[in-house]
Structure formats: C-alpha cells, structure tokens
Design a protein around this motif. Structure first.
Motif: not given
Ligand code: KG4
Ligand code: ZN
Length: 335
Positions: A112, A116, A137-138, A164, A167-168, A185, A271-273, A275-276, A303-304
């Motif tokens: 995974h 990414h 990521s998360g 991530g 952030f959460d 964000d 990775g998800g972050v 997108a920030n 994100t995933d």
């Molecule tokens: O890559 P991902 O979708 O899943 C994992 O592989 O973990 O990442 C998810 C993480 C979460 O912590 C989510 O809050 C964070 O990415 N995330 C963000 C934003 N969009 C997703 N963190 C900060 N700002 C964003 N816009």
C-alpha cells in the motif's frame, strides 16, 4: 502482454476501492468510503471489515461498468497485501484470490505505501529517478528514496504517531468531526498560522516524531479552557492554522536536509495528508525557492484508492512479479 488489463482491489483501512488499468492507463477508479465510523470518531476495525464485505461486489461491478470491459479481458487481479487492518485486508485479499482463481489469471500483491508513491505515475508530469518522496498518511510518515518503480528505500520515518494521526487527534481535541484532517485543513485556511507557537520537533537524523506536538496541544487546550471555557470556539481557525503550521514545519525539518544531502531535486509528496492544502502550498513555495521539481498528486490519488494499487500492479506485471494462491495479508508489510 505489454498492455495488460488488471483489476486492482484496495481494502486496507476504511475505503473499499476497485480500479481497472489497461496498458498503464486507468480506465476506472471507484471508491466507497465508510460513513459508519463517523459516530465513533475513528475507524473501528471490525466495522470496517463488515463494510468492505458489503461494498466490494458493488464497487467491483461499478468498476467494470465504468471501464466498459468484460471480465474475460483481465490478465491479472491485484490486491493490497498490507500494511493495514488485518480484517479489512482479508476481505480484499480473499476476493482477489477467488476472482483470479475463477478467471485462471495470475495474482499480484501490492504494498500500500509503495502504491501511494506510484500514484505519481498515473498522470503527467512524472518524477525522474531517483526522486525523494515524503509519504504522509494516517498510519505512516516516511521519507523514501525512489530509485525505480519497484526499488525504494525508506531513509526516515516516524518513531511514534503518523502525521495524519496527529492531524486527526488534534482535530478531535478541537471537537471537529471525523475525519479530522480535512476538517482542520478547511478551517486553517482562514486562521493565523503564527498565533499559537506549537512545538516543531526535530529529532537527530531523518526520523520524525509527532506524539510530543499532540501532547503539547492537549495541555495547552486544557490550560486555556480552564481560564476561558469558550477558548476553542473563539480561536478555532487560528488554532487549526497554528497546528497545521507546526505539523508542516516538522515535516520540512527533515525533507529539506535529506533533499540537500542526497542532491535530489525531484521531490514528491504522497498519501492522504498530501491532500492538505497547507502542505501542498508549502511544497510549491519551498520548491520555487530551492529549484526543486515538485510533484503533488491529484486529489483523487492522495487518499486511499485502488487506482494507485493498479498502477503498482502494472509495473509488477511487466517485471513478472506474481503471487500465488497461498498469498495472505500482512498488516505490518515492509518494503
Ligand atoms: O492515505 P490515507 O487515505 O489512509 C492511510 O493509508 O492511512 O490517509 C488518511 C489520512 C487521515 O489521517 C486523514 O485525516 C488525512 O490522511 N488527510 C488529511 C487531509 N485529507 C486526508 N490531513 C490533513 N489535511 C487534509 N486535507
Ligand atoms: Zn493510504
């Protein structure tokens, strides 16, 4: 077969996704997010597994419909083997194995976190090797030297929480709804990033730490709300902007020296972050200052999603890297 058609399945956390790729071009990328976790303020593993089980058939059917291809046209079936939640991974892995067995085509297992990074090869412009990727990521925070599509080395990572997660958890402390990262964000956009000086942790070497920032935020908020119970609501945007600023600065404390030491100018985030909006902007600005070529994924590939699993599977297919029917998920899969 240099133009393989591959079905890819992603089910490592709380998104059920299926994608179809042909000759390296994504024909479909369907993602079903799981709303069930909202009421708990975080992902509940058992509920994630059950939701994957319910979503996987409609998501795969939608992918075939969008791609407008028949099942008989598939040359392989790919799946996320890890890292991720075991029960969640089991659903995708079992589905992929059964599908591949039914069609008598090979199986491809995908990491995974590598996927990414490989999301950068879906669209133009593509980074040149070797490039440096900050994967955020998360569950992970990694600095990765990418020498080739399937030749990557982690040179730094978090010693505790992922960014991530920071952030959460910060968003949760502020009373924001799950998932907290995107909500924080959005609010940060109208706040002052320098209003509250949260710590910027700088460990020796290339590794990161985010648990200290989280604790500092917790005690700061406790202290302030004791004096003024409305402190959070009155300062919400500034708190979000200041937290985001500290987290981004912590990331750059490692990214910049690593890029300089390695003399690498192609710098990516994944990775998800990634997108920030604050991180995307900071990377653009830092890149202009330092003469970097920066690579920021399209939102749908941050994100995933199974599109990135499909891209990774494409490269593995070309190299003949297949799994067998004994493949099993690995929640802590490394590369
Ligand atoms: O890559 P991902 O979708 O899943 C994992 O592989 O973990 O990442 C998810 C993480 C979460 O912590 C989510 O809050 C964070 O990415 N995330 C963000 C934003 N969009 C997703 N963190 C900060 N700002 C964003 N816009
Ligand atoms: Zn992910």
């Amino acid at each position: 077969m240099l133009q393989p058609t591959i079905l890819a399945i992603e089910s490592s956390c709380d998104d059920t996704s299926a994608a179809i790729i042909r000759g390296g071009k994504i024909l479909a990328n369907v993602v079903a997010s799981q709303a069930v976790h909202e009421q708990y303020g975080g992902v509940v593993p058992e509920l994630a597994s059950r939701a994957h089980q319910q979503n996987i058939i409609p998501v795969v059917a939608q992918a075939f419909h969008t791609a407008n291809i028949a099942k008989s046209e598939l040359n392989a079936v790919a799946f996320t083997r890890g890292p991720g939640l075991l029960g969640a991974l089991l659903v995708g892995t079992s589905f992929a194995k059964a599908f591949a067995m039914g069609l008598n085509v090979p199986l491809i297992e995908v990491n995974h976190m590598q996927a990414h990074i490989l999301a950068h090869f879906i669209d133009e412009p593509k980074p040149a090797f070797p490039f440096l990727c900050l994967t955020v990521s998360g569950g992970h925070t990694q600095l990765v030297v990418v020498r080739d599509h399937l030749d990557m080395e982690i040179i730094g990572q978090t010693t505790d929480d992922a960014v991530g997660e920071a952030f959460d958890k910060s968003a949760k402390l502020l009373g924001l709804p799950y998932p907290g990262g995107p909500a924080l964000d959005k609010l940060a956009a109208t706040g002052d990033p320098n209003k509250f000086p949260f710590p910027i942790v700088n460990l020796p070497g290339n590794d990161f730490s985010f648990s200290g920032i989280k604790t500092a935020i917790l005690y700061f908020l406790k202290d302030q709300t004791k004096q003024n119970p409305d402190f959070i609501t009155q300062n919400l945007a500034d708190l979000c902007a200041s937290i985001q600023n500290a987290l981004i600065k912590t990331l750059f404390k490692k990214l910049i020296p690593a890029a300089e030491a390695l003399h690498i100018k192609d710098i990516a985030i994944a990775g998800g972050v990634s997108a920030n909006s604050g991180l995307r902007k900071a990377l653009q600005e830092e890149g202009e200052k330092r003469g970097w070529n920066v690579f920021i994924p399209a939102f749908q590939y941050c994100t995933d999603n199974a599109g990135m699993i499909a891209m990774a599977a494409h490269f593995k297919y070309l190299k003949g890297e297949f799994s067998d029917q004994y493949a099993s998920p690995e929640p802590r899969l490394k590369f």
